[in-house]
Design an enzyme around this catalytic site. Structure first.
Site, PDB file in Angstrom:
ATOM      1  N   SER A   2       0.830  -1.200   0.000  1.00  0.00           N
ATOM      2  CA  SER A   2       0.000   0.000   0.000  1.00  0.00           C
ATOM      3  C   SER A   2       0.871   1.258   0.000  1.00  0.00           C
ATOM      4  CB  SER A   2      -0.962  -0.051   1.195  1.00  0.00           C
ATOM      5  OG  SER A   2      -1.993   0.909   1.061  1.00  0.00           O
ATOM      6  N   ASP A  51     -10.184  -5.507  -3.726  1.00  0.00           N
ATOM      7  CA  ASP A  51      -9.628  -4.475  -2.865  1.00  0.00           C
ATOM      8  C   ASP A  51     -10.506  -3.228  -2.975  1.00  0.00           C
ATOM      9  OD1 ASP A  51      -8.088  -2.356  -1.793  1.00  0.00           O
ATOM     10  OD2 ASP A  51      -6.204  -3.291  -2.401  1.00  0.00           O
ATOM     11  N   HIS A  79      -7.467  -5.972   0.495  1.00  0.00           N
ATOM     12  CA  HIS A  79      -6.266  -5.153   0.703  1.00  0.00           C
ATOM     13  C   HIS A  79      -5.437  -5.590   1.910  1.00  0.00           C
ATOM     14  CE1 HIS A  79      -4.090  -1.432  -0.238  1.00  0.00           C
ATOM     15  NE2 HIS A  79      -4.032  -1.136   1.045  1.00  0.00           N
TER      16      HIS A  79
END
Length: 300
Positions: free
Chosen positions: A159, A244, A279
């Site tokens: 991320s 996600d 995610h």
């Protein structure tokens, strides 16, 4: 295994240590001259750390709200690092111990959200210099205390940390032999997370970003740096979950990075869309073995 060289070693202090897969999962702290605060970092020493040969190293950069603990506790990476004989270093995500106005008010800016840039705006510019910390000071601290083959380095992240890993690799040709990322923020100057962080740390004049290379946010945007990259062939493995929510919210924009890389013969991006994954760390742990096998091909 910790190696001190008189007059050269950067002092570090052991915070915790546990045996894991025949190696040692440690946390150390040190006084950072770049960030001007005490910083912690995870350090996994594989079973091979008792040998005299220098070992390859992987840096892992975490995402928003994380400390050094998230990757240590949730990803299961130690099994694969032990197998391949890799030292793994994972730092915190921002400077700590300050109380600037607004620093602790939101999850996506300030503490736990350093975004791996060198801030140029007040009050952040003196301490929020995570780019220089990750690419400069931390490797110096590690290499002066442990028996590492710094030529055999890889960098990885998730991320916000995927963004950090990408720009570290793209802005330092040859420093890292490969780059492994999970759901990275790939085009931060075009997504809400990145625009908020860049405006706060680098100023809110987007035209200035494009015209001033010193204060330009685009130097910290992987999609733009990939277009300009010149150097040794850079291998990148990018995994992205199809479910996600941040992908659907246009926070990640990996397709923009893929387009940029496809036009640069010096970059080989393997972009894999993983069906049904989100995610979080269940996604990360599902493909951790693949990523360590990928990195091992380049640094072991």
């Amino acid at each position: 295994y910790q190696r001190r060289v008189r007059g050269m070693a950067k002092p570090i202090k052991l915070v915790s240590q546990s045996k894991c897969y025949g190696g040692l999962q440690c946390v150390y702290e040190h006084e950072s001259s770049i960030l001007k605060c005490t910083m912690k970092f995870g350090c996994f020493l594989p079973p091979q750390h008792n040998n005299k040969r220098k070992l390859p190293i992987v840096y892992f950069l975490s995402g928003l709200t994380c400390t050094e603990q998230n990757y240590i506790m949730k990803s299961g990476f130690q099994r694969y690092a032990a197998k391949h004989g890799m030292v793994v270093i994972n730092p915190d995500t921002s400077p700590r111990g300050f109380d600037f106005p607004g620093e602790h008010e939101s999850y996506d800016f300030g503490s736990g959200a350093g975004f791996y840039v060198n801030a140029t705006e007040e009050p952040w510019k003196t301490n929020y210099r995570m780019y220089s910390y990750v690419t400069g000071e931390l490797p110096t601290v590690v290499s002066s205390n442990f028996n590492i083959n710094m030529v055999k380095s890889a960098i990885s992240g998730h991320s916000m940390g995927g963004h950090g890993a990408l720009i570290a690799a793209l802005k330092n040709p040859g420093k890292y032999k490969c780059c492994s990322v999970f759901a990275p923020i790939s085009n931060p100057s075009e997504c809400p997370w990145g625009q908020k962080a860049f405006a706060g740390y680098l100023g809110d004049n987007k035209s200035a970003w494009k015209n001033n290379p010193v204060y330009s946010a685009l130097q910290y945007d992987a999609t733009f740096t990939a277009k300009e990259y010149e150097g040794p062939k850079l291998e990148i493995l990018l995994d992205q979950g199809s479910d996600d929510p941040y992908l659907n919210d246009k926070q990640l924009l990996p397709e923009n990075l893929a387009n940029a890389c496809s036009n640069n013969k010096s970059i080989n991006l393997n972009f894999r869309m993983q069906q049904g994954y989100d995610h979080g760390y269940f996604f990360i742990m599902s493909f951790m073995e693949d990523h360590f096998n990928f990195m091992a091909k380049h640094i072991c």
